[in-house]
Each structure stands twice: as C-alpha cells, then as structure tokens.
Design a protein around this motif. Structure first.
Motif, short mmCIF file in Angstrom:
data_model
loop_
_atom_site.label_atom_id
_atom_site.label_comp_id
_atom_site.label_asym_id
_atom_site.label_seq_id
_atom_site.Cartn_x
_atom_site.Cartn_y
_atom_site.Cartn_z
N ARG A 117 -13.73 4.23 2.63
CA ARG A 117 -14.45 4.55 1.39
C ARG A 117 -14.00 3.55 0.31
O ARG A 117 -13.54 3.92 -0.75
CB ARG A 117 -14.12 5.99 0.95
N LEU A 118 -14.15 2.27 0.63
CA LEU A 118 -13.64 1.21 -0.24
C LEU A 118 -14.25 1.26 -1.64
O LEU A 118 -13.59 0.95 -2.63
CB LEU A 118 -13.89 -0.15 0.40
N GLU A 119 -15.52 1.69 -1.72
CA GLU A 119 -16.20 1.73 -3.01
C GLU A 119 -15.53 2.70 -3.99
O GLU A 119 -15.70 2.57 -5.20
CB GLU A 119 -17.68 2.11 -2.83
N ASP A 120 -14.74 3.64 -3.48
CA ASP A 120 -14.09 4.61 -4.37
C ASP A 120 -13.03 3.99 -5.27
O ASP A 120 -12.62 4.59 -6.26
CB ASP A 120 -13.45 5.74 -3.55
N CYS A 121 -12.55 2.79 -4.91
CA CYS A 121 -11.51 2.18 -5.77
C CYS A 121 -12.10 1.19 -6.77
O CYS A 121 -11.37 0.64 -7.59
CB CYS A 121 -10.39 1.56 -4.94
N PHE A 122 -13.43 0.95 -6.72
CA PHE A 122 -14.06 0.05 -7.70
C PHE A 122 -13.78 0.45 -9.14
O PHE A 122 -13.45 -0.41 -9.98
CB PHE A 122 -15.57 -0.04 -7.48
N PRO A 123 -13.91 1.75 -9.51
CA PRO A 123 -13.65 2.12 -10.91
C PRO A 123 -12.23 1.78 -11.36
O PRO A 123 -12.03 1.32 -12.49
CB PRO A 123 -13.90 3.63 -10.94
N ALA A 124 -11.23 1.98 -10.49
CA ALA A 124 -9.84 1.67 -10.86
C ALA A 124 -9.66 0.16 -11.02
O ALA A 124 -9.01 -0.30 -11.97
CB ALA A 124 -8.88 2.22 -9.81
N ALA A 150 -6.20 -8.42 4.57
CA ALA A 150 -6.11 -8.48 3.11
C ALA A 150 -7.21 -9.35 2.51
O ALA A 150 -7.80 -9.01 1.48
CB ALA A 150 -4.73 -8.99 2.70
N HIS A 151 -7.53 -10.47 3.17
CA HIS A 151 -8.56 -11.38 2.66
C HIS A 151 -9.93 -10.70 2.65
O HIS A 151 -10.70 -10.85 1.70
CB HIS A 151 -8.59 -12.65 3.51
N ASP A 152 -10.23 -9.94 3.72
CA ASP A 152 -11.51 -9.23 3.79
C ASP A 152 -11.65 -8.21 2.66
O ASP A 152 -12.71 -8.08 2.04
CB ASP A 152 -11.65 -8.50 5.14
N VAL A 153 -10.57 -7.47 2.41
CA VAL A 153 -10.59 -6.46 1.34
C VAL A 153 -10.74 -7.13 -0.02
O VAL A 153 -11.52 -6.68 -0.86
CB VAL A 153 -9.32 -5.58 1.39
N SER A 154 -10.03 -8.23 -0.22
CA SER A 154 -10.11 -8.96 -1.49
C SER A 154 -11.54 -9.42 -1.76
O SER A 154 -12.06 -9.28 -2.88
CB SER A 154 -9.16 -10.16 -1.46
N LEU A 159 -12.14 -9.36 -6.06
CA LEU A 159 -10.96 -9.41 -6.92
C LEU A 159 -10.78 -10.77 -7.56
O LEU A 159 -11.18 -11.79 -6.99
CB LEU A 159 -9.69 -9.07 -6.12
N ASP A 160 -10.18 -10.79 -8.74
CA ASP A 160 -9.82 -12.05 -9.38
C ASP A 160 -8.87 -12.80 -8.45
O ASP A 160 -8.03 -12.18 -7.76
CB ASP A 160 -9.13 -11.81 -10.73
N ARG A 161 -9.00 -14.12 -8.46
CA ARG A 161 -8.15 -14.94 -7.60
C ARG A 161 -6.66 -14.67 -7.88
O ARG A 161 -6.24 -14.62 -9.03
CB ARG A 161 -8.46 -16.41 -7.85
N GLY A 162 -5.90 -14.49 -6.83
CA GLY A 162 -4.47 -14.27 -6.97
C GLY A 162 -4.05 -12.81 -7.00
O GLY A 162 -2.86 -12.50 -6.88
N THR A 163 -5.02 -11.88 -7.16
CA THR A 163 -4.66 -10.45 -7.17
C THR A 163 -4.19 -10.08 -5.76
O THR A 163 -4.94 -10.21 -4.79
CB THR A 163 -5.86 -9.57 -7.56
N PRO A 164 -2.94 -9.60 -5.63
CA PRO A 164 -2.41 -9.31 -4.29
C PRO A 164 -3.10 -8.12 -3.63
O PRO A 164 -3.44 -7.13 -4.29
CB PRO A 164 -0.93 -8.99 -4.55
N VAL A 165 -3.31 -8.24 -2.33
CA VAL A 165 -3.76 -7.12 -1.49
C VAL A 165 -2.72 -6.96 -0.39
O VAL A 165 -2.40 -7.92 0.31
CB VAL A 165 -5.15 -7.39 -0.88
#
Length: 200
Positions: A117-124, A150-154, A159-165
């Motif tokens: 349910r990856l879309e659930d974290c968009f608001p955060a 991690a790259h797929d999720v990013s 995500l902004d470049r450099g944001t860690p996953v």
C-alpha cells in the motif's frame, strides 16, 4: 563533591533529539517505537470501532484491531550523550491536525512504508518535503509482501534526489535502530548544508 560536578557536566553536554515516526494507517509506527524504546512506550491506542470502518481503510491490514489516536512516545540512547525522543504520529487523515504540533522542533522523520500500500505514505512524504524536514523512507518488510529494492521505492515515490530509502523490520530493535542512525546522519548533513548555504 567532584563526582556530583562531573555528573552535572555530563547531563549538560547530553543531546536529546526529537524524531517523528510517520506513515499510513497500519504500517507499523507503533510497533517500531515499541521495539526500539528503552523505556516503556507511551501509547494512545483505541480499539477500532464499527463507526471507524466508514473512514478507516483497513484493506491489507484486516487483522488490525487498534489504532493510535494521538501519538506514541518512546526514547532510545544511540550512544553516550545522544538520545532520541520518538513521536509516532497517527496515520488517519482525521488526526493530521496533530502533526504540526508534533513536528515542532523535530530534527527529522522516519516515513514507514508498506509496499502493498505504497500510496498510503504519499501524504507523509509530501508533508515533510513541503516543510523541509529531513526524512528517510523505511520500507517495513511484511511477510508475504513482494520485495522491492530501495531504488524502486525511491522512483515510485518520486523522492528528492539523495533521500535515503532503507529496508527494515519494524519488530526488530536492531533494524529499527539502524533506521534511526541513518536518519540522524542524513538530517545532520542536511542541516549542515543549509547552515553553510545561509552564511555563504
């Protein structure tokens, strides 16, 4: 007398940082705070009710019977002189009015994600990006969920470049601690860069 003075000096040099743990409904925020906290965590959980079924999307978390209605609170010592105070935010839209209060003075945030349910974290993600609060995305690896790197999720979260996953198990103390260490390191770099930009 000397030891009392030393203890007072140690207390004065101790650093306590405020961290938020955010994400969608049922993603594991309460579990993460409870797993890493060295004190008995404060929880504000209530049983899910029939009335809540109209507003809480429980798809994918059918076994969930409670929900956080204010916040979770815990504390962990990362190393001598450095403690983190953890504030778990409620996941449902109707409790988001609490986020602004909880976010005041925060060094950064962990956004927990569930790849089912990856879309659930968009608001955060949007919340912290718009307020320029450094955050890491921690993918809580649920049993039976399809594994993504991690790259797929990013890319999926744009995500902004450099944001860690990072991948984690919210139930495991060591795994949760590693997520928090990554956040502190990343937030430290971000705050230093902004400070240098402001004086440059």
């Amino acid at each position: 007398m000397v030891s009392e003075h030393c203890d007072a000096a140690d207390d004065a040099s101790a650093l306590a940082l405020k961290i938020l743990v955010a994400g969608g409904f049922g993603v594991g925020k309460t579990t993460l705070v409870g797993a890493v906290s060295e004190i008995r965590p404060l929880r504000t959980e209530e049983l899910l009710s029939e009335a809540g079924q109209l507003v809480d999307d429980t798809d994918g978390v059918d076994q969930k019977v409670t929900t956080t209605v204010a916040m979770d609170f815990g504390r962990i010592t990362i190393r001598s002189g450095l403690s983190l105070y953890l504030f778990g935010t409620p996941g449902q839209d109707r409790f988001w009015f609490l986020w602004d209060e909880l976010a005041q003075g925060a060094l950064g945030a962990v956004v927990l994600a569930d790849t089912r349910r990856l879309e659930d974290c968009f608001p955060a993600v949007d919340y912290f990006e718009h307020r320029r609060i450094p955050f890491v995305v921690a993918v809580n690896c649920f049993a039976g969920a399809r594994g993504y790197g991690a790259h797929d999720v990013s890319r999926a979260l744009d995500l902004d470049r450099g944001t860690p996953v990072v991948l984690c198990d919210a139930r495991d103390r060591d795994s949760g601690k590693e997520v928090l260490i990554r956040l502190v390191e990343y937030a430290g770099r971000m705050h230093t860069a902004r400070l240098l930009d402001s004086v440059g």
